[in-house]
Design a protein around this motif. Structure first.
Motif, PDB file in Angstrom:
ATOM      1  N   ALA A   1     -50.526   7.900  64.999  1.00 22.92           N
ATOM      2  CA  ALA A   1     -50.947   8.308  63.653  1.00 22.92           C
ATOM      3  C   ALA A   1     -50.188   7.529  62.579  1.00 22.92           C
ATOM      4  O   ALA A   1     -50.781   7.073  61.589  1.00 22.92           O
ATOM      5  N   VAL A   2     -48.879   7.364  62.760  1.00 19.54           N
ATOM      6  CA  VAL A   2     -48.079   6.612  61.788  1.00 19.54           C
ATOM      7  C   VAL A   2     -48.530   5.151  61.760  1.00 19.54           C
ATOM      8  O   VAL A   2     -48.636   4.542  60.685  1.00 19.54           O
ATOM      9  N   ALA A   3     -48.811   4.591  62.942  1.00 19.19           N
ATOM     10  CA  ALA A   3     -49.334   3.222  62.990  1.00 19.19           C
ATOM     11  C   ALA A   3     -50.676   3.147  62.263  1.00 19.19           C
ATOM     12  O   ALA A   3     -50.969   2.163  61.571  1.00 19.19           O
ATOM     13  N   GLY A   4     -51.506   4.196  62.400  1.00 22.73           N
ATOM     14  CA  GLY A   4     -52.782   4.231  61.697  1.00 22.73           C
ATOM     15  C   GLY A   4     -52.609   4.261  60.190  1.00 22.73           C
ATOM     16  O   GLY A   4     -53.369   3.622  59.452  1.00 22.73           O
ATOM     17  N   VAL A   5     -51.608   5.001  59.709  1.00 24.57           N
ATOM     18  CA  VAL A   5     -51.313   5.024  58.275  1.00 24.57           C
ATOM     19  C   VAL A   5     -50.920   3.621  57.810  1.00 24.57           C
ATOM     20  O   VAL A   5     -51.395   3.129  56.773  1.00 24.57           O
ATOM     21  N   ALA A   6     -50.056   2.957  58.581  1.00 25.06           N
ATOM     22  CA  ALA A   6     -49.605   1.617  58.204  1.00 25.06           C
ATOM     23  C   ALA A   6     -50.758   0.618  58.239  1.00 25.06           C
ATOM     24  O   ALA A   6     -50.867  -0.261  57.369  1.00 25.06           O
ATOM     25  N   ARG A   7     -51.630   0.745  59.233  1.00 25.85           N
ATOM     26  CA  ARG A   7     -52.783  -0.164  59.311  1.00 25.85           C
ATOM     27  C   ARG A   7     -53.752   0.096  58.163  1.00 25.85           C
ATOM     28  O   ARG A   7     -54.341  -0.835  57.609  1.00 25.85           O
ATOM     29  N   SER A   8     -53.918   1.371  57.785  1.00 27.91           N
ATOM     30  CA  SER A   8     -54.790   1.693  56.653  1.00 27.91           C
ATOM     31  C   SER A   8     -54.275   1.055  55.371  1.00 27.91           C
ATOM     32  O   SER A   8     -55.054   0.588  54.532  1.00 27.91           O
ATOM     33  N   ALA A   9     -52.960   1.029  55.204  1.00 23.56           N
ATOM     34  CA  ALA A   9     -52.370   0.420  54.012  1.00 23.56           C
ATOM     35  C   ALA A   9     -52.629  -1.081  53.953  1.00 23.56           C
ATOM     36  O   ALA A   9     -52.592  -1.679  52.880  1.00 23.56           O
ATOM     37  N   GLN A  10     -52.899  -1.671  55.125  1.00 20.31           N
ATOM     38  CA  GLN A  10     -53.212  -3.102  55.189  1.00 20.31           C
ATOM     39  C   GLN A  10     -54.710  -3.356  55.132  1.00 20.31           C
ATOM     40  O   GLN A  10     -55.170  -4.475  55.345  1.00 20.31           O
ATOM     41  N   GLY A  11     -55.484  -2.314  54.868  1.00 19.18           N
ATOM     42  CA  GLY A  11     -56.927  -2.459  54.773  1.00 19.18           C
ATOM     43  C   GLY A  11     -57.646  -2.439  56.109  1.00 19.18           C
ATOM     44  O   GLY A  11     -58.840  -2.773  56.181  1.00 19.18           O
ATOM     45  N   GLU A  12     -56.948  -2.033  57.170  1.00 25.31           N
ATOM     46  CA  GLU A  12     -57.548  -1.989  58.498  1.00 25.31           C
ATOM     47  C   GLU A  12     -57.941  -0.553  58.848  1.00 25.31           C
ATOM     48  O   GLU A  12     -57.643   0.392  58.114  1.00 25.31           O
ATOM     49  N   SER A  13     -58.563  -0.384  59.994  1.00 25.18           N
ATOM     50  CA  SER A  13     -58.940   0.943  60.464  1.00 25.18           C
ATOM     51  C   SER A  13     -57.719   1.699  60.948  1.00 25.18           C
ATOM     52  O   SER A  13     -56.812   1.118  61.551  1.00 25.18           O
ATOM     53  N   GLY A  14     -57.700   3.017  60.698  1.00 25.71           N
ATOM     54  CA  GLY A  14     -56.631   3.866  61.211  1.00 25.71           C
ATOM     55  C   GLY A  14     -56.992   4.532  62.515  1.00 25.71           C
ATOM     56  O   GLY A  14     -56.313   5.463  62.946  1.00 25.71           O
ATOM     57  N   ARG A  15     -58.038   4.063  63.184  1.00 26.54           N
ATOM     58  CA  ARG A  15     -58.530   4.699  64.407  1.00 26.54           C
ATOM     59  C   ARG A  15     -57.798   4.166  65.632  1.00 26.54           C
ATOM     60  O   ARG A  15     -57.490   2.979  65.725  1.00 26.54           O
ATOM     61  N   SER A  16     -57.535   5.060  66.594  1.00 30.51           N
ATOM     62  CA  SER A  16     -56.857   4.644  67.828  1.00 30.51           C
ATOM     63  C   SER A  16     -57.171   5.621  68.940  1.00 30.51           C
ATOM     64  O   SER A  16     -57.756   6.686  68.720  1.00 30.51           O
ATOM     65  N   ALA A  17     -56.763   5.259  70.159  1.00 26.63           N
ATOM     66  CA  ALA A  17     -56.868   6.142  71.323  1.00 26.63           C
ATOM     67  C   ALA A  17     -55.517   6.188  72.006  1.00 26.63           C
ATOM     68  O   ALA A  17     -54.820   5.167  72.119  1.00 26.63           O
ATOM     69  N   VAL A  18     -55.127   7.381  72.467  1.00 32.76           N
ATOM     70  CA  VAL A  18     -53.822   7.608  73.090  1.00 32.76           C
ATOM     71  C   VAL A  18     -54.039   8.283  74.436  1.00 32.76           C
ATOM     72  O   VAL A  18     -54.705   9.328  74.508  1.00 32.76           O
ATOM     73  N   LEU A  19     -53.476   7.718  75.490  1.00 31.64           N
ATOM     74  CA  LEU A  19     -53.568   8.331  76.815  1.00 31.64           C
ATOM     75  C   LEU A  19     -52.592   9.492  76.922  1.00 31.64           C
ATOM     76  O   LEU A  19     -51.459   9.417  76.419  1.00 31.64           O
ATOM     77  N   LEU A  20     -53.006  10.560  77.589  1.00 33.51           N
ATOM     78  CA  LEU A  20     -52.137  11.720  77.775  1.00 33.51           C
ATOM     79  C   LEU A  20     -51.182  11.550  78.945  1.00 33.51           C
ATOM     80  O   LEU A  20     -50.197  12.276  79.052  1.00 33.51           O
ATOM     81  N   ASP A  21     -51.448  10.633  79.836  1.00 34.16           N
ATOM     82  CA  ASP A  21     -50.613  10.394  81.004  1.00 34.16           C
ATOM     83  C   ASP A  21     -49.241   9.889  80.561  1.00 34.16           C
ATOM     84  O   ASP A  21     -49.116   8.796  79.999  1.00 34.16           O
ATOM     85  N   ALA A  22     -48.207  10.689  80.814  1.00 34.67           N
ATOM     86  CA  ALA A  22     -46.862  10.339  80.349  1.00 34.67           C
ATOM     87  C   ALA A  22     -46.344   9.061  80.998  1.00 34.67           C
ATOM     88  O   ALA A  22     -45.482   8.388  80.433  1.00 34.67           O
ATOM     89  N   ALA A  23     -46.859   8.716  82.188  1.00 33.03           N
ATOM     90  CA  ALA A  23     -46.367   7.537  82.898  1.00 33.03           C
ATOM     91  C   ALA A  23     -47.072   6.253  82.462  1.00 33.03           C
ATOM     92  O   ALA A  23     -46.656   5.155  82.846  1.00 33.03           O
ATOM     93  N   ALA A  24     -48.124   6.375  81.675  1.00 30.83           N
ATOM     94  CA  ALA A  24     -48.905   5.198  81.296  1.00 30.83           C
ATOM     95  C   ALA A  24     -48.102   4.310  80.358  1.00 30.83           C
ATOM     96  O   ALA A  24     -47.626   4.770  79.316  1.00 30.83           O
TER      97      ALA A  24
END
Length: 475
Positions: free
Chosen positions: A445-468
């Protein structure tokens, strides 16, 4: 009487929050022999604040250690290693309540010396001004490093995420979890709203070091961490569903501190405070006067989807606000910027389990004479299918005098329970290893905020697997 084997506790950081909550609780525990306040560590620039605060306290720390200002993470780590604040003496535990960019350095130092750690949220923070998205994702490696280090040294690191032990939220999770486990229907919708009424004047975004925005981060790495954690913790019940999710999809919509002019213009401030008073502060720097600076967010809305492959299991909305209803009606900062600057907390959660169950929980500070803010939970059931009452209502309060601070007493009691876990070296409820999913979602989410400030999309996907290891994908 103080026991000779009472654990010696180090308090790293004596800012507004630590002065309001941690030191008074430690003082009370010290007075009944449960611990010794061994040391307080703060920055050299805070010498006067520390001396003034401690001058009126009934119990003094055995020592006060002041460290140099303006050390980055690496420099602070070297300083703590080479100039050990405890001068080689051992302590049982350390509470890390510094500004979050220093969290990792202090936690590493304490763990390497065999101390148990109580770590304030967020787990860590980083300066995001130059390489915002990249630095944001490193929050995950910070977490992994501290979790692995604690395991290696055989100590417990507990994260101060008090809503995990809050009686109302534990009730919500238990009720929802029972339905999910019995019928296999997941949580289908989550709505989490938190407004903390932190109204900063424009120049304070530039000048403030506590809860800063000038390092490129804001609400998500302030109180927002609690509610991303609440989302992740409540969502754990979906592992008992017929189709458990394996990833989180995120859309991030922030409002940066340097973009508030569209909400509160100069003319609005003049109307509210009077032109003469307002113009008195007109020469102070403010975000708009530093156009190349990256600023943290005051508000952010997260749209989340818990998914299994391409199938949506849960939709969620997290609205995390600081520019919300406030009691502030003054321009000068008071001495107490934690509870004394007009903050008004409004908190609401809605959980739906498809057609079977809906749970609503809320706590609104509404100016009650006793300073309390009761927590209300309402449970709605499809009783012909799942049993129980169609509607059940609960109002929760702490007993009078249970906690020193009257306002927000249930939250304070929950904070103290996390402190109790730390003193018992018990990480079963909020140990650092349990925060892996939260840190990954916060980092994305924080990376999405930073990307939004650069005019990019704030969208991402995060895996729930802790070992990934490849846990993140920008979209």
């Amino acid at each position: 009487m103080l026991s000779e084997d009472a654990p010696r506790i180090v308090l790293a950081g004596l800012g507004p929050y630590a002065r309001t909550f941690y030191y008074p609780v430690l003082e009370r525990y010290h007075s009944i022999g449960r611990l010794t306040i061994d040391a307080v560590i703060e920055k050299e620039s805070q010498r006067h604040v520390v001396e003034h605060f401690l001058k009126g306290r009934s119990i003094q720390p055995q020592r006060v250690v002041l460290v140099p200002d303006d050390l980055d993470h690496d420099e602070l780590s070297v300083f703590l290693e080479m100039e050990d604040p405890l001068s080689g003496e051992s302590a049982w535990g350390c509470i890390v309540a510094t500004e979050p960019r220093a969290h990792r350095a202090y936690a590493e130092w304490a763990v390497r010396r065999g101390m148990h750690v109580l770590l304030e949220k967020p787990v860590t923070a980083r300066d995001l001004r130059e390489k915002g998205p990249v630095e944001a994702l490193r929050l995950v490696s910070d977490h992994r490093c501290l979790a692995e280090l604690a395991d290696r040294y055989g100590v417990t690191v507990v994260v101060q995420a008090q809503r995990r032990v809050h009686p109302a939220y534990r009730m919500v999770k238990e009720v929802v979890g029972e339905i999910v486990a019995e019928f296999g229907v997941p949580v289908t919708y989550l709505d989490i709203h938190h407004a903390d009424g932190t109204w900063n004047m424009p120049w304070e975004f530039v000048s403030r070091d506590g809860h800063p925005y000038k390092f490129g981060y804001g609400k998500l790495l302030h109180s927002g961490y609690h509610f991303v954690d609440l989302f992740c913790w409540l969502s754990e019940v979906n592992q008992q569903a017929a189709v458990p999710p394996d990833r989180v999809g995120l859309d991030v919509f922030p409002v940066a501190a340097n973009r508030l002019g569209a909400q509160l213009a100069e003319a609005s401030y003049e109307r509210l405070f009077g032109g003469k008073r307002w113009r008195h502060f007109g020469g102070l720097p403010r975000p708009a006067s530093l156009p190349r600076q990256s600023w943290g967010e005051t508000d952010v809305v997260l749209l989340a989807r818990l998914m299994r492959g391409s199938e949506v299991v849960t939709t969620a909305v997290l609205s995390l606000l600081q520019s919300s209803l406030s009691g502030r009606s003054w321009l000068e900062l008071p001495a107490d910027t934690y509870k004394g600057n007009g903050r008004i907390r409004h908190e609401r959660v809605t959980v739906n389990v498809g057609p079977l169950l809906a749970v609503q929980a809320h706590s609104y500070q509404d100016g009650r004479a006793d300073g309390t803010s009761p927590f209300e939970v309402v449970i709605y059931r499809n009783r012909r299918l799942v049993g129980g009452e169609a509607v059940t209502r609960f109002t929760m309060r702490s007993e009078a005098g249970e906690v020193a601070e009257a306002s927000d007493s249930l939250n304070n009691r929950a904070r103290e329970q996390i402190l109790e876990d730390f003193l018992a070296a018990d990480g079963r409820r909020s140990g650092i290893a349990l925060h892996g999913t939260t840190v990954r979602v916060v980092a994305a989410a924080v990376a999405g905020v930073a990307r939004s400030a650069q005019g990019e999309s704030g969208r991402s996907a995060v895996l729930l697997d802790a070992a990934a290891r490849e846990w993140y994908r920008a979209e």
